[in-house]
Design a protein around this motif. Structure first.
Motif, PDB file in Angstrom:
ATOM      1  N   GLY A 335       0.813  -1.212   0.000  1.00 42.43           N
ATOM      2  CA  GLY A 335       0.000   0.000   0.000  1.00 42.43           C
ATOM      3  C   GLY A 335       0.844   1.259   0.000  1.00 42.43           C
ATOM      4  O   GLY A 335       0.512   2.252  -0.664  1.00 42.43           O
ATOM      5  N   ALA A 336       1.958   1.239   0.744  1.00 43.90           N
ATOM      6  CA  ALA A 336       2.855   2.391   0.768  1.00 43.90           C
ATOM      7  C   ALA A 336       3.495   2.603  -0.602  1.00 43.90           C
ATOM      8  O   ALA A 336       3.608   3.742  -1.086  1.00 43.90           O
ATOM      9  CB  ALA A 336       3.930   2.187   1.834  1.00 43.90           C
ATOM     10  N   ALA A 337       3.913   1.522  -1.243  1.00 43.19           N
ATOM     11  CA  ALA A 337       4.532   1.623  -2.569  1.00 43.19           C
ATOM     12  C   ALA A 337       3.550   2.194  -3.583  1.00 43.19           C
ATOM     13  O   ALA A 337       3.896   3.079  -4.395  1.00 43.19           O
ATOM     14  CB  ALA A 337       5.026   0.248  -3.017  1.00 43.19           C
ATOM     15  N   LEU A 338       2.313   1.713  -3.564  1.00 45.44           N
ATOM     16  CA  LEU A 338       1.314   2.169  -4.530  1.00 45.44           C
ATOM     17  C   LEU A 338       0.984   3.644  -4.341  1.00 45.44           C
ATOM     18  O   LEU A 338       0.855   4.395  -5.314  1.00 45.44           O
ATOM     19  CB  LEU A 338       0.048   1.318  -4.389  1.00 45.44           C
ATOM     20  N   SER A 339       0.868   4.098  -3.096  1.00 53.99           N
ATOM     21  CA  SER A 339       0.524   5.501  -2.849  1.00 53.99           C
ATOM     22  C   SER A 339       1.620   6.436  -3.348  1.00 53.99           C
ATOM     23  O   SER A 339       1.336   7.502  -3.915  1.00 53.99           O
ATOM     24  CB  SER A 339       0.267   5.726  -1.360  1.00 53.99           C
ATOM     25  N   LEU A 340       2.892   6.059  -3.164  1.00 59.82           N
ATOM     26  CA  LEU A 340       3.985   6.885  -3.682  1.00 59.82           C
ATOM     27  C   LEU A 340       4.023   6.872  -5.205  1.00 59.82           C
ATOM     28  O   LEU A 340       4.351   7.891  -5.835  1.00 59.82           O
ATOM     29  CB  LEU A 340       5.322   6.397  -3.121  1.00 59.82           C
ATOM     30  N   ALA A 341       3.693   5.735  -5.817  1.00 63.16           N
ATOM     31  CA  ALA A 341       3.664   5.655  -7.280  1.00 63.16           C
ATOM     32  C   ALA A 341       2.591   6.585  -7.843  1.00 63.16           C
ATOM     33  O   ALA A 341       2.825   7.306  -8.833  1.00 63.16           O
ATOM     34  CB  ALA A 341       3.412   4.214  -7.722  1.00 63.16           C
ATOM     35  N   VAL A 342       1.421   6.602  -7.219  1.00 65.23           N
ATOM     36  CA  VAL A 342       0.339   7.489  -7.669  1.00 65.23           C
ATOM     37  C   VAL A 342       0.721   8.946  -7.433  1.00 65.23           C
ATOM     38  O   VAL A 342       0.489   9.817  -8.295  1.00 65.23           O
ATOM     39  CB  VAL A 342      -0.974   7.138  -6.939  1.00 65.23           C
ATOM     40  N   LEU A 343       1.316   9.246  -6.297  1.00 65.84           N
ATOM     41  CA  LEU A 343       1.737  10.616  -6.002  1.00 65.84           C
ATOM     42  C   LEU A 343       2.753  11.094  -7.029  1.00 65.84           C
ATOM     43  O   LEU A 343       2.679  12.239  -7.515  1.00 65.84           O
ATOM     44  CB  LEU A 343       2.338  10.678  -4.596  1.00 65.84           C
ATOM     45  N   GLY A 344       3.708  10.229  -7.374  1.00 66.45           N
ATOM     46  CA  GLY A 344       4.681  10.587  -8.400  1.00 66.45           C
ATOM     47  C   GLY A 344       4.017  10.868  -9.730  1.00 66.45           C
ATOM     48  O   GLY A 344       4.399  11.811 -10.446  1.00 66.45           O
ATOM     49  N   ALA A 345       3.004  10.076 -10.070  1.00 74.61           N
ATOM     50  CA  ALA A 345       2.299  10.278 -11.337  1.00 74.61           C
ATOM     51  C   ALA A 345       1.582  11.627 -11.360  1.00 74.61           C
ATOM     52  O   ALA A 345       1.534  12.296 -12.413  1.00 74.61           O
ATOM     53  CB  ALA A 345       1.305   9.139 -11.559  1.00 74.61           C
ATOM     54  N   LEU A 346       1.040  12.041 -10.219  1.00 72.41           N
ATOM     55  CA  LEU A 346       0.373  13.349 -10.158  1.00 72.41           C
ATOM     56  C   LEU A 346       1.355  14.474 -10.453  1.00 72.41           C
ATOM     57  O   LEU A 346       1.046  15.406 -11.209  1.00 72.41           O
ATOM     58  CB  LEU A 346      -0.249  13.552  -8.770  1.00 72.41           C
ATOM     59  N   PHE A 347       2.562  14.394  -9.892  1.00 72.34           N
ATOM     60  CA  PHE A 347       3.565  15.432 -10.142  1.00 72.34           C
ATOM     61  C   PHE A 347       4.063  15.390 -11.589  1.00 72.34           C
ATOM     62  O   PHE A 347       4.224  16.436 -12.230  1.00 72.34           O
ATOM     63  CB  PHE A 347       4.741  15.266  -9.180  1.00 72.34           C
ATOM     64  N   VAL A 348       4.312  14.206 -12.101  1.00 74.24           N
ATOM     65  CA  VAL A 348       4.862  14.074 -13.455  1.00 74.24           C
ATOM     66  C   VAL A 348       3.875  14.578 -14.505  1.00 74.24           C
ATOM     67  O   VAL A 348       4.268  15.209 -15.497  1.00 74.24           O
ATOM     68  CB  VAL A 348       5.262  12.606 -13.735  1.00 74.24           C
ATOM     69  N   THR A 349       2.584  14.322 -14.296  1.00 70.50           N
ATOM     70  CA  THR A 349       1.571  14.727 -15.282  1.00 70.50           C
ATOM     71  C   THR A 349       1.073  16.154 -15.079  1.00 70.50           C
ATOM     72  O   THR A 349       0.144  16.589 -15.751  1.00 70.50           O
ATOM     73  CB  THR A 349       0.377  13.762 -15.228  1.00 70.50           C
ATOM     74  N   GLY A 350       1.685  16.880 -14.156  1.00 68.44           N
ATOM     75  CA  GLY A 350       1.325  18.276 -13.954  1.00 68.44           C
ATOM     76  C   GLY A 350       0.127  18.501 -13.067  1.00 68.44           C
ATOM     77  O   GLY A 350      -0.374  19.631 -12.967  1.00 68.44           O
ATOM     78  N   HIS A 351      -0.354  17.449 -12.398  1.00 63.27           N
ATOM     79  CA  HIS A 351      -1.511  17.590 -11.508  1.00 63.27           C
ATOM     80  C   HIS A 351      -1.040  17.863 -10.077  1.00 63.27           C
ATOM     81  O   HIS A 351      -1.347  17.114  -9.147  1.00 63.27           O
ATOM     82  CB  HIS A 351      -2.364  16.322 -11.553  1.00 63.27           C
ATOM     83  N   SER A 352      -0.278  18.946  -9.930  1.00 65.14           N
ATOM     84  CA  SER A 352       0.269  19.276  -8.612  1.00 65.14           C
ATOM     85  C   SER A 352      -0.155  20.659  -8.138  1.00 65.14           C
ATOM     86  O   SER A 352       0.354  21.156  -7.143  1.00 65.14           O
ATOM     87  CB  SER A 352       1.808  19.214  -8.650  1.00 65.14           C
ATOM     88  N   GLY A 353      -1.105  21.262  -8.862  1.00 72.28           N
ATOM     89  CA  GLY A 353      -1.592  22.576  -8.463  1.00 72.28           C
ATOM     90  C   GLY A 353      -2.704  22.492  -7.438  1.00 72.28           C
ATOM     91  O   GLY A 353      -3.021  21.432  -6.901  1.00 72.28           O
ATOM     92  N   ARG A 354      -3.343  23.617  -7.200  1.00 70.03           N
ATOM     93  CA  ARG A 354      -4.379  23.669  -6.163  1.00 70.03           C
ATOM     94  C   ARG A 354      -5.562  22.773  -6.509  1.00 70.03           C
ATOM     95  O   ARG A 354      -6.219  22.244  -5.619  1.00 70.03           O
ATOM     96  CB  ARG A 354      -4.842  25.112  -5.973  1.00 70.03           C
ATOM     97  N   GLY A 355      -5.851  22.610  -7.795  1.00 67.71           N
ATOM     98  CA  GLY A 355      -6.969  21.761  -8.193  1.00 67.71           C
ATOM     99  C   GLY A 355      -6.773  20.304  -7.821  1.00 67.71           C
ATOM    100  O   GLY A 355      -7.744  19.549  -7.691  1.00 67.71           O
ATOM    101  N   SER A 356      -5.520  19.890  -7.659  1.00 67.56           N
ATOM    102  CA  SER A 356      -5.214  18.491  -7.326  1.00 67.56           C
ATOM    103  C   SER A 356      -4.882  18.308  -5.851  1.00 67.56           C
ATOM    104  O   SER A 356      -4.458  17.220  -5.456  1.00 67.56           O
ATOM    105  CB  SER A 356      -4.030  18.013  -8.178  1.00 67.56           C
ATOM    106  N   THR A 357      -5.088  19.365  -5.060  1.00 68.14           N
ATOM    107  CA  THR A 357      -4.740  19.290  -3.633  1.00 68.14           C
ATOM    108  C   THR A 357      -5.359  18.083  -2.925  1.00 68.14           C
ATOM    109  O   THR A 357      -4.657  17.372  -2.191  1.00 68.14           O
ATOM    110  CB  THR A 357      -5.144  20.590  -2.916  1.00 68.14           C
ATOM    111  N   PRO A 358      -6.670  17.797  -3.104  1.00 73.20           N
ATOM    112  CA  PRO A 358      -7.248  16.640  -2.404  1.00 73.20           C
ATOM    113  C   PRO A 358      -6.550  15.325  -2.753  1.00 73.20           C
ATOM    114  O   PRO A 358      -6.387  14.463  -1.875  1.00 73.20           O
ATOM    115  CB  PRO A 358      -8.711  16.625  -2.868  1.00 73.20           C
ATOM    116  N   PHE A 359      -6.141  15.170  -4.010  1.00 72.06           N
ATOM    117  CA  PHE A 359      -5.494  13.925  -4.426  1.00 72.06           C
ATOM    118  C   PHE A 359      -4.090  13.809  -3.832  1.00 72.06           C
ATOM    119  O   PHE A 359      -3.663  12.728  -3.403  1.00 72.06           O
ATOM    120  CB  PHE A 359      -5.435  13.849  -5.958  1.00 72.06           C
ATOM    121  N   ILE A 360      -3.359  14.922  -3.817  1.00 70.14           N
ATOM    122  CA  ILE A 360      -2.005  14.918  -3.246  1.00 70.14           C
ATOM    123  C   ILE A 360      -2.057  14.597  -1.752  1.00 70.14           C
ATOM    124  O   ILE A 360      -1.312  13.748  -1.254  1.00 70.14           O
ATOM    125  CB  ILE A 360      -1.316  16.277  -3.483  1.00 70.14           C
ATOM    126  N   VAL A 361      -2.959  15.279  -1.048  1.00 68.96           N
ATOM    127  CA  VAL A 361      -3.075  15.053   0.391  1.00 68.96           C
ATOM    128  C   VAL A 361      -3.518  13.615   0.675  1.00 68.96           C
ATOM    129  O   VAL A 361      -3.008  12.959   1.596  1.00 68.96           O
ATOM    130  CB  VAL A 361      -4.055  16.057   1.024  1.00 68.96           C
TER     131      VAL A 361
END
Length: 473
Positions: A335-361
């Motif tokens: 579960g820890a590995a998967l959550s970091l993989a998804v978090l990395g994907a959010l940053f790589v695809t540019g979904h790291s702004g305020r609109g993606s805050t709930p997903f990052i958190v």
């Protein structure tokens, strides 16, 4: 060996109620860990103030954050020899005093360099506590309750982290006051420790059998089977006295039969840090503010992460002796590995702004849920129980130093790595470390739950230390 396979998992003590002194020992463990969690975690929010006061760049900020870890490496190595020569109890008393001294020195530092030096002193106490306190509690604890009692150390870390994040998020105290406050629990730890006896296992090693029996009697209930437990301790020590002196202490770690324990212990220590926990604890506010979060929002996220860490420490404390150390870790790491993989994907695809805050958190909280409730529980627990008595202080010292060295390398390079490859690929790198941790635990870590320290040592000495060997006994 007379303690060998004939000893059942019920040997040691009757699972009777814990005595007041045993609970006091657990309290010392919790307070020392609270200081560890607070002193390492408080720098996360404090760096935002220190940056303004001392006009520091990312390089100096890494030095300030990492200074406590350098001290921890030194403290872990030095405390091994102190706990062998002075005893566990006097070593913990010294550590309590250094905790208080380091907090005061860091809080009054007039420059960034002196602040870093003050945190080196604090680190000495942190490293010494992680080497000595879990070992001391494990040597006092009944076998059936050892996991929960030792893991009060992990819960204390969580409490310290939560308090540090709350102090930082409140923005009501200057960084000097918030760092100096750590002197208060250090004094409490010192006062609690004055009531406690020396480790009976250390006393047996010093040929002080009568004192060992008195110490054991003080921390056991009237219904405990003291003769059986003391007999196991004496029997094993008699066998160890028959080996040459070169096979004890630090030199004893080179023995082939001890090596599997050292590999497992140090491997777990490395992966607890490579899993990404310190990256999140130390630098979450810095990473988030650099990616568009306000300081207040980033600090509130840190509080959520700290609360999640504490909750999962408490959950782990309550179930580890039933679920099992190895099994719980294997369940939680993916579960820890998967959550970091998804978090990395959010940053790589540019979904790291305020609109993606709930997903990052959400990714950060999910990571903390699985990491704190699994792999993090094992770092200090395995070190307190996996090593033979003749080399236990040296083994726990090497394991603690390995953990703190890995932590130091991560802390002093993380911002540089993020600046070089970006936050997304950095998250993927740590996700890969979690995959490696799963494979390591699956192949190398035996199930130690429910076995006395003497039974664990017997299987190690007989060369039966693979996971499959423990499954058959």
């Amino acid at each position: 060996m007379s303690v060998a396979n004939g000893a059942s998992s019920k040997s040691g003590t009757n699972p009777a109620r814990l005595t007041g002194l045993m609970l006091a020992a657990a309290a010392v463990s919790a307070v020392s860990a609270l200081l560890y969690g607070y002193d390492t975690g408080i720098i996360s929010g404090a760096l935002l103030q220190i940056r303004r006061d001392f006009d520091t760049g990312s390089g100096m900020e890494q030095v300030i954050a990492g200074a406590i870890l350098l001290g921890a490496v030194i403290g872990a190595l030095a405390s091994s020899r102190l706990s062998e020569r002075w005893g566990r109890r006097r070593t913990v008393l010294l550590i309590s005093g250094v905790f208080a001294l380091g907090a005061v020195l860091a809080s009054v530092a007039p420059t960034a360099v002196l602040l870093a030096l003050g945190r080196v002193v604090l680190g000495f106490a942190v490293g010494g506590a992680t080497q000595t306190v879990p070992m001391y509690v494990a040597e006092l604890a009944p076998a059936k309750q050892r996991g929960r009692l030792v893991l009060t150390f992990q819960v204390g870390i969580g409490v310290g982290i939560v308090i540090s994040t709350l102090v930082g998020a409140s923005e009501a105290l200057s960084w000097r006051v918030s760092i100096g406050l750590a002197a208060v629990p250090a004094v409490v730890m010192l006062l609690l420790m004055l009531r406690l006896p020396e480790s009976p296992r250390w006393l047996v090693k010093q040929n002080r059998r009568d004192e060992a029996e008195q110490a054991l009697r003080r921390v056991r209930s009237d219904s405990a089977h003291l003769d059986r437990e003391l007999g196991e301790i004496l029997d094993l020590e008699t066998q160890e006295r028959e080996v040459k002196a070169k096979n004890r202490g630090w030199s004893g770690l080179r023995q082939a039969w001890v090596r599997p324990a050292l590999v497992v212990g140090c491997g777990i220590a490395i992966f607890t840090q490579l899993s990404g926990i310190e990256m999140i604890i130390y630098y979450a506010p810095t990473i988030l503010t650099d990616n568009g979060f306000s300081e207040s929002a980033a600090l509130r996220v840190s509080v959520g992460l700290g609360v999640t860490y504490l909750v999962m420490m408490i959950v782990g404390l309550s179930i580890v002796d039933r679920v099992g150390r190895r099994r719980l870790t294997l369940i939680m790491v993916p579960g820890a590995a998967l959550s970091l993989a998804v978090l990395g994907a959010l940053f790589v695809t540019g979904h790291s702004g305020r609109g993606s805050t709930p997903f990052i958190v959400t990714c950060l909280i999910v990571f903390m849920f699985f990491n704190a409730g699994g792999l993090q529980l094992m770092g200090w627990l395995t070190g307190s129980e996996i090593y033979p008595l003749a080399v236990r202080a040296a083994g726990t010292s090497v394991q603690a130093a390995t953990l703190w060295t890995t932590n130091l390398l991560i802390t002093t390079t993380l911002l540089t790595i993020i600046n070089a490859i970006g936050p997304g690929p950095t998250m993927w790198l740590y996700a890969a470390f979690n995959v490696a941790a799963f494979l390591f635990v699956w192949r190398r870590m035996p199930e130690l739950t429910g076995r006395s320290l003497e039974q664990i040592e017997t299987q190690l000495h007989e060369g039966n230390f693979k996971p499959a060997d423990f499954a058959r006994t």
